[in-house]
Design a protein around this motif. Sequence first.
Motif, PDB file in Angstrom:
ATOM      1  N   ALA A 271      -7.686  11.635  -2.333  1.00 21.22           N
ATOM      2  CA  ALA A 271      -7.267  10.623  -3.303  1.00 21.22           C
ATOM      3  C   ALA A 271      -7.163   9.247  -2.649  1.00 21.22           C
ATOM      4  N   LEU A 272      -6.685   9.201  -1.400  1.00 19.50           N
ATOM      5  CA  LEU A 272      -6.603   7.929  -0.693  1.00 19.50           C
ATOM      6  C   LEU A 272      -7.985   7.315  -0.501  1.00 19.50           C
ATOM      7  N   ALA A 273      -8.937   8.142  -0.181  1.00 18.26           N
ATOM      8  CA  ALA A 273     -10.297   7.646   0.022  1.00 18.26           C
ATOM      9  C   ALA A 273     -10.921   7.194  -1.290  1.00 18.26           C
ATOM     10  N   MET A 274     -10.693   7.946  -2.364  1.00 13.34           N
ATOM     11  CA  MET A 274     -11.271   7.583  -3.657  1.00 13.34           C
ATOM     12  C   MET A 274     -10.676   6.277  -4.184  1.00 13.34           C
ATOM     13  N   ALA A 275      -9.389   6.061  -3.940  1.00 12.38           N
ATOM     14  CA  ALA A 275      -8.732   4.838  -4.407  1.00 12.38           C
ATOM     15  C   ALA A 275      -8.891   3.676  -3.438  1.00 12.38           C
ATOM     16  N   SER A 276      -9.500   3.907  -2.271  1.00 14.22           N
ATOM     17  CA  SER A 276      -9.677   2.869  -1.251  1.00 14.22           C
ATOM     18  C   SER A 276      -8.360   2.188  -0.913  1.00 14.22           C
ATOM     19  N   VAL A 277      -7.328   2.986  -0.673  1.00 13.47           N
ATOM     20  CA  VAL A 277      -5.997   2.437  -0.403  1.00 13.47           C
ATOM     21  C   VAL A 277      -5.970   1.807   0.982  1.00 13.47           C
ATOM     22  N   GLU A 278      -5.477   0.589   1.065  1.00 11.52           N
ATOM     23  CA  GLU A 278      -5.296  -0.103   2.336  1.00 11.52           C
ATOM     24  C   GLU A 278      -3.867  -0.621   2.419  1.00 11.52           C
ATOM     25  N   THR A 279      -3.317  -0.623   3.601  1.00 13.53           N
ATOM     26  CA  THR A 279      -1.953  -1.098   3.815  1.00 13.53           C
ATOM     27  C   THR A 279      -1.916  -2.059   4.999  1.00 13.53           C
ATOM     28  N   VAL A 280      -0.921  -2.938   4.992  1.00 15.96           N
ATOM     29  CA  VAL A 280      -0.665  -3.836   6.114  1.00 15.96           C
ATOM     30  C   VAL A 280       0.821  -3.830   6.393  1.00 15.96           C
ATOM     31  N   ALA A 281       1.171  -4.174   7.611  1.00 10.86           N
ATOM     32  CA  ALA A 281       2.572  -4.203   8.012  1.00 10.86           C
ATOM     33  C   ALA A 281       3.219  -5.515   7.564  1.00 10.86           C
ATOM     34  N   VAL A 282       4.453  -5.415   7.103  1.00 13.26           N
ATOM     35  CA  VAL A 282       5.234  -6.609   6.772  1.00 13.26           C
ATOM     36  C   VAL A 282       5.773  -7.179   8.076  1.00 13.26           C
TER      37      VAL A 282
ATOM     38  N   ILE B 235      -2.157   3.123  -7.888  1.00 11.68           N
ATOM     39  CA  ILE B 235      -0.912   3.844  -7.610  1.00 11.68           C
ATOM     40  C   ILE B 235       0.107   3.577  -8.709  1.00 11.68           C
ATOM     41  N   ASP B 236       0.201   2.335  -9.144  1.00  9.44           N
ATOM     42  CA  ASP B 236       1.134   2.009 -10.220  1.00  9.44           C
ATOM     43  C   ASP B 236       0.743   2.728 -11.503  1.00  9.44           C
ATOM     44  N   SER B 237      -0.552   2.845 -11.771  1.00 11.87           N
ATOM     45  CA  SER B 237      -1.006   3.568 -12.956  1.00 11.87           C
ATOM     46  C   SER B 237      -0.604   5.031 -12.891  1.00 11.87           C
ATOM     47  N   GLN B 238      -0.666   5.633 -11.702  1.00  5.01           N
ATOM     48  CA  GLN B 238      -0.281   7.030 -11.567  1.00  5.01           C
ATOM     49  C   GLN B 238       1.219   7.196 -11.799  1.00  5.01           C
ATOM     50  N   PHE B 239       2.010   6.243 -11.313  1.00  7.05           N
ATOM     51  CA  PHE B 239       3.450   6.279 -11.610  1.00  7.05           C
ATOM     52  C   PHE B 239       3.681   6.190 -13.117  1.00  7.05           C
ATOM     53  N   GLN B 240       2.910   5.335 -13.786  1.00  8.23           N
ATOM     54  CA  GLN B 240       3.079   5.167 -15.225  1.00  8.23           C
ATOM     55  C   GLN B 240       2.653   6.422 -15.971  1.00  8.23           C
ATOM     56  N   VAL B 241       1.518   7.036 -15.567  1.00  2.00           N
ATOM     57  CA  VAL B 241       1.034   8.235 -16.229  1.00  2.00           C
ATOM     58  C   VAL B 241       2.052   9.361 -16.138  1.00  2.00           C
ATOM     59  N   THR B 242       2.715   9.481 -15.000  1.00  2.00           N
ATOM     60  CA  THR B 242       3.682  10.564 -14.820  1.00  2.00           C
ATOM     61  C   THR B 242       5.053  10.229 -15.394  1.00  2.00           C
ATOM     62  N   GLY B 243       5.193   9.059 -16.017  1.00  2.45           N
ATOM     63  CA  GLY B 243       6.445   8.716 -16.664  1.00  2.45           C
ATOM     64  C   GLY B 243       7.488   8.122 -15.758  1.00  2.45           C
TER      65      GLY B 243
ATOM     66  N   GLY C 159       0.192   8.692   2.977  1.00  2.00           N
ATOM     67  CA  GLY C 159      -0.056   9.094   1.604  1.00  2.00           C
ATOM     68  C   GLY C 159       1.165   9.152   0.721  1.00  2.00           C
ATOM     69  N   LEU C 160       2.366   8.815   1.229  1.00  2.00           N
ATOM     70  CA  LEU C 160       3.599   8.865   0.444  1.00  2.00           C
ATOM     71  C   LEU C 160       4.035   7.425   0.130  1.00  2.00           C
ATOM     72  N   PHE C 161       4.106   7.091  -1.153  1.00  2.00           N
ATOM     73  CA  PHE C 161       4.336   5.711  -1.566  1.00  2.00           C
ATOM     74  C   PHE C 161       5.596   5.605  -2.419  1.00  2.00           C
ATOM     75  N   GLU C 162       6.267   4.458  -2.266  1.00  2.00           N
ATOM     76  CA  GLU C 162       7.510   4.195  -2.990  1.00  2.00           C
ATOM     77  C   GLU C 162       7.470   2.773  -3.530  1.00  2.00           C
ATOM     78  N   PRO C 163       7.864   2.563  -4.795  1.00  2.00           N
ATOM     79  CA  PRO C 163       7.885   1.192  -5.340  1.00  2.00           C
ATOM     80  C   PRO C 163       9.123   0.434  -4.877  1.00  2.00           C
ATOM     81  N   ARG C 164       8.953  -0.859  -4.643  1.00  2.00           N
ATOM     82  CA  ARG C 164      10.066  -1.743  -4.279  1.00  2.00           C
ATOM     83  C   ARG C 164       9.972  -3.021  -5.101  1.00  2.00           C
ATOM     84  N   GLU C 165      11.078  -3.423  -5.677  1.00  2.03           N
ATOM     85  CA  GLU C 165      11.131  -4.712  -6.356  1.00  2.03           C
ATOM     86  C   GLU C 165      11.586  -5.770  -5.363  1.00  2.03           C
TER      87      GLU C 165
END
Length: 565
Positions: free
Chosen positions: A97-108, A509-517, A472-478
């Motif tokens: 799933a990470l490869a299909m979504a082309s997920v990239e991250t950077v350090a804060v 990723i946000d769409s998947q959070f929305q789909v799962t409620g 592969g483990l993601f958490e939303p932050r405001e």
Amino acid sequence: MKRSTIIVSVLLVAVIAAGGGYWMGRGGGPRPAPTEGASAAAAPAPAKQTYTCSMHPQVRLDQPGDCPICEMPLIPAASATAAAAGEAPTLQLSEHALAMASVETVAVEPRPLARELRAVGRIEYNESSLATITPRVDGYAERLFVNFTGVEIRKGDHLAEVYSPELLVAQQELLIAVQAGNAGEALVNVAKTRLRLLGLTDEQIARLVDRKQTTDRVTLYSPISGTVIEKSIVEKAAFKAGDALYRIANLDSVWVYLEVYEYDLPWVRYGQRVRVTAEAVPGRTFEGMVTFVQPIVNEQSRTIRIPVHIENKDHALKPGMFVTASIDASLTAEGRAAPTGVEGKYTCPMHPQVLTETDGACPICEMPLEQIPGDPVKVTEDTSVHSADAHKHEAAPAEMPSLATKYFCPMKCEGEKTYDQPGRCPVCKMKLKEVPAKAAASGGAGGVLAVPVAAVLDSGTRRIVYVEKARGLFEPRELTLGPRAGAYYPVLSGVSAGERVVTRGNFLIDSQFQVTGHPSLFYPGGLHATMGHDHGQATSDAKPAQPGATPTESPTPAPTGGHKH
């Protein structure tokens, strides 16, 4: 008869044998009661599979089919369960799933945040250098020495000759007092004071006493040097006391009024250096200083006027010219403009363009100078260090051993993209370098804690990022962010230094959070908590929250073709 009897006997034996075999297969007798351990080992009934629409996640059905709203095929979805109270929901994606979504991250990480703020403005008079020539008596303009606007004059130059009966009577009173000798000394001082208050200079009064003869024409002199910008009198015309005869402006210094939009206001601070260019003066740059920030917003243009003081000894800048200005500004950790270097110096509250290193009196109005608060050295040092407590989230970031070592391209061919394994850049083929480890407890000495603009999802009312807690483990932050600085936002709160945020694939990723409620960008409380009704035959299968429950990726990925928005 015998034949039929034999056939019946054979069928009866067969039936009896079949019944005996069935009875033996069932165990041949009463079963023992199940033990307590066997009952505990029994697996719970599998959860019912629900189906949802990728375009309308509020639709929740227990059977596959088409969406009752858009008629798209429904896809399997996990139950909309939330994390335990006080915990943020998380999403686990597989490597595929990470490869299909082309997920990239950077350090804060801390970085210097600066920008060149550009604004347009207009040259106007220095308001503190304006003067109006106003008579204090009624009279007539017998002769004008300055009879058109735009004339350059110096302090003490004659402007006009006027006749005033009141001035003539005051002169005669002075001469009578002078003739009285010592007995009239008090009257002489009173008469001189009256003439002085009526607008005559000390030289004119002394000349009158010496000549001992009145004059019916009195000359008016300019109190300042400058340019005549208004003329309201003509020869032989009458005037009243208080009429404005001339208006004079000293153009040795001018003000540039910059129009700065309100969202750029955090970048502006008193004392900043400003570079000004004008099309009327090509090839030349004028230097000025921000002297004031007006406290009023123009309701039509949504801008704030910023006066900039500029020395204009050669009068190259003319009032009314349009100019372009640029300000080099940097930010502090609080999201405000950094100190400009004038802190600790002294200025006049009435004339902010006055700056001195020592205390004293204002050279213009003689008011006591006041010290500008702040220490530029101390502030600079403080703003380069960001405590982890200042950006602390509700839960401490989890340890991520698998993310300890990352690699990047020194040429930045793909921006801030990092790689998990050493090797060569797929674009320029240069050898990848290891990303230096960042201490999460300190912002370091690099500047302001910042996140890339690409990592921020903005709904207009809230801004969130997705933090990678583990592979592969993601958490939303405001987040609470400061003003944008190029490709980065300064972080005021929400994430800590060293955490990794998603810069590509975050919308999926946000769409998947929305789909799962679960809580997402547009549904802070979760989709099913936000929706107060059902559509068609949609039903909610939300179950009570389970501690540690996390949404998982759908067993079957959503179709990527046939319906795009």
